[in-house]
Design a protein around this motif. Structure first.
Motif, short mmCIF file in Angstrom:
data_model
loop_
_atom_site.label_atom_id
_atom_site.label_comp_id
_atom_site.label_asym_id
_atom_site.label_seq_id
_atom_site.Cartn_x
_atom_site.Cartn_y
_atom_site.Cartn_z
N THR A 98 2.29 -8.55 2.97
CA THR A 98 1.93 -7.15 2.26
C THR A 98 0.80 -7.49 1.45
OG1 THR A 98 2.66 -5.25 1.57
CG2 THR A 98 3.53 -7.02 0.42
N VAL A 99 0.42 -6.33 0.49
CA VAL A 99 -0.82 -6.38 -0.29
C VAL A 99 -0.22 -5.83 -1.55
CG1 VAL A 99 -3.11 -5.08 -0.26
CG2 VAL A 99 -2.28 -5.53 2.08
N ALA A 100 -1.50 -6.39 -2.74
CA ALA A 100 -0.97 -6.16 -3.95
C ALA A 100 -0.81 -4.70 -4.47
CB ALA A 100 -1.89 -6.99 -4.74
N THR A 101 -1.30 -3.82 -3.73
CA THR A 101 -1.56 -2.54 -4.21
C THR A 101 -0.53 -1.54 -3.42
OG1 THR A 101 -3.25 -2.30 -2.69
CG2 THR A 101 -4.04 -2.49 -4.87
N LEU A 114 6.28 -10.12 9.94
CA LEU A 114 5.98 -8.56 9.85
C LEU A 114 4.77 -8.33 9.00
CD1 LEU A 114 8.06 -5.47 9.61
CD2 LEU A 114 6.81 -5.99 7.63
N VAL A 115 3.99 -7.80 8.97
CA VAL A 115 2.88 -7.27 7.97
C VAL A 115 2.90 -5.92 7.56
CG1 VAL A 115 0.24 -7.01 7.80
CG2 VAL A 115 1.16 -8.94 9.03
N SER A 116 3.21 -5.46 6.34
CA SER A 116 3.30 -4.01 5.96
C SER A 116 1.91 -3.92 5.15
CB SER A 116 4.48 -3.96 5.02
OG SER A 116 4.72 -2.44 4.75
N ILE A 117 1.25 -2.99 5.58
CA ILE A 117 0.05 -2.39 4.70
C ILE A 117 -0.19 -0.73 4.87
CG2 ILE A 117 -2.58 -2.47 4.64
CD1 ILE A 117 -2.50 -5.08 5.95
N MET A 118 -0.13 -0.18 3.66
CA MET A 118 -0.21 1.11 3.67
C MET A 118 -1.48 1.85 4.07
SD MET A 118 -0.32 1.80 -0.46
CE MET A 118 0.87 3.07 -0.58
N SER A 119 -1.27 2.84 4.62
CA SER A 119 -2.66 3.76 5.31
C SER A 119 -3.39 4.17 4.42
CB SER A 119 -1.92 4.95 6.39
OG SER A 119 -1.17 4.22 7.29
N VAL A 120 -2.84 4.78 3.09
CA VAL A 120 -3.81 5.37 2.09
C VAL A 120 -2.87 5.16 0.87
CG1 VAL A 120 -4.37 7.62 0.95
CG2 VAL A 120 -4.47 7.40 3.44
N ASN A 121 -3.60 4.58 -0.23
CA ASN A 121 -3.07 4.14 -1.45
C ASN A 121 -2.54 5.30 -2.22
OD1 ASN A 121 -3.64 3.36 -4.45
ND2 ASN A 121 -2.53 1.78 -3.15
N ASN A 122 -1.25 5.21 -2.82
CA ASN A 122 -0.92 6.56 -3.48
C ASN A 122 -1.65 6.59 -4.93
OD1 ASN A 122 0.48 3.85 -3.80
ND2 ASN A 122 1.82 4.98 -5.41
N GLU A 123 -2.46 5.86 -5.34
CA GLU A 123 -3.09 5.91 -6.71
C GLU A 123 -4.50 6.37 -6.49
OE1 GLU A 123 -2.42 3.44 -9.93
OE2 GLU A 123 -0.04 2.98 -9.45
#
Length: 382
Positions: free
Chosen positions: A97-100, A145-154
């Motif tokens: 996953t990603v740090a953000t 599995l890889v999990s990466i959000m489509s749009v960052n919430n911040e």
């Protein structure tokens, strides 16, 4: 109040409220009760809503599993997929996953470390985007599995999901995206994902209801988080909240209908707000990629001498935030911004502002007047 915190939550659209109301008192049957009209009506309403949510992301209704929100959907996607693979004897133990990412994604991945999985947290660049090269290198080890959000919430930054998911699938791993901040705000398709999380209250629906897209062909399999009556194809037991689901469906229908016209309007309001703030605060910096962000979102670093919390205190009639609502109780700097390279002092000068469907031009004008007063007061104090 001038509401500029639409990334935290949105006002429930009046049409959504109207659609929900009869299902609280008039049509209150259990959608799982068979053999009488009240139950049949509720079941039909649930399936109509399921079809509307599916249409919003280009899925089929059978691929939509209702949850209590995106947090549960993210947990079900990540833990459910990883545990199913482990139960089937898969040797793939890496989770990327990603740090953000949203806290619930990061914590889900970290929780699975106690079950023998290997969490890998990728960094982001200063613009908030994850490097395809970094993902490729991480995928050299067999990955579950890889999990990466489509749009960052911040920040509102849009990741290149199509490219990242293609790399993931080529490596034989499942791809999940948290699309809570994307659904209803931009053109979105589930075609690039095996799993996708949604939340109604991020696009003018009610709180307390979300969904997980689970690809049917080829089928993505999950282990449920908890046991029960086997509702939602055995993936999410529990009585479905018909009023909330009806509201979710109506919000999806309205979003799909309004999408082409709403985004340009929000871009115009955002530009008006940014231009005004840049005049009031010379040296203002936009955090994150400006070309790749959803229409209504801004994350701003104010010039030295302006603390974000002081600005908020000077603007009691404007709703805005210093970061994610999921971690608003924390007094530490935003982990999203520090992951993008800002130090603690820089992060303490940042505010998140987001316009939405019910934001008007006069409200932007009024907000800028109040920001102007706050800026003059801060300069006098310093």
């Amino acid at each position: 109040m001038i509401y500029l915190d639409n990334q935290a939550t949105t006002r429930c659209d009046p049409e959504v409220v109207s659609a929900m109301l009869p299902w609280f008192s008039e049509h209150y049957g259990n959608p799982h009760s068979e053999g009488h009209k009240a139950g049949d009506l509720a079941a039909e309403a649930v399936e109509n809503a399921r079809a509307a949510v599916a249409s919003l992301i280009g899925a089929t209704p059978r691929e939509i599993v209702f949850t209590s929100g995106a947090t549960e959907a993210n947990n079900l996607a990540i833990k459910g997929a990883a545990r199913h693979l482990a139960r089937q004897g898969s040797e793939r133990r890496r989770l990327i996953t990603v740090a953000t990412e949203h806290k619930c994604v990061l914590e889900s991945v970290r929780d699975l470390a106690a079950e023998g999985f290997e969490p890998v947290i990728l960094p982001v660049c200063r613009d908030g985007l994850v490097s395809a090269r970094d993902l490729s290198v991480a995928l050299e080890v067999p990955t579950a599995l890889v999990s990466i959000m489509s749009v960052n919430n911040e920040t509102g930054v849009i990741q290149n999901i199509e490219t990242l998911s293609a790399l993931t699938r080529q490596a034989g791993a499942l791809f999940h995206t948290d699309a809570a901040q994307a659904a209803g705000k931009m053109s979105l398709t589930c075609a690039s994902s095996d799993l996708m999380s949604l939340s109604a209250h991020k696009f003018y629906g009610p709180k307390g209801i979300g969904a997980l897209y689970v690809r049917h062909k080829p089928r993505t399999r999950l282990q449920p988080l908890f046991s029960g009556g086997g509702q939602e194809r055995g993936l999410r037991s529990g009585t479905l909240p018909t009023p909330l689901i009806v509201g979710f469906g109506e919000a999806a229908r309205l979003a799909q209908k309004a999408l082409s016209g709403e985004a340009p309007r929000l871009e115009g309001l955002r530009a008006q707000l940014l231009e005004g703030l840049e005049r009031l605060f010379p040296g203002l910096v936009v955090n994150g990629a400006q070309a790749r962000r959803i229409a209504g979102a801004l994350n701003l670093m104010f010039p030295p001498g302006y603390a974000a919390r002081d600005i908020m205190a000077a603007l009691p009639d404007i709703a805005l935030s210093t970061g994610s609502a999921c971690s608003s109780a924390e007094i530490t700097p935003s982990y999203v911004l520090t992951a993008m390279g800002l130090d603690a002092k820089d992060a303490a000068r940042c505010l998140r502002l987001s316009v939405g469907r019910f934001t008007s031009t006069p409200e932007i004008v009024q907000a800028l007047e109040e920001f102007g007063l706050a800026a003059r007061e801060a300069r006098r104090a310093s």
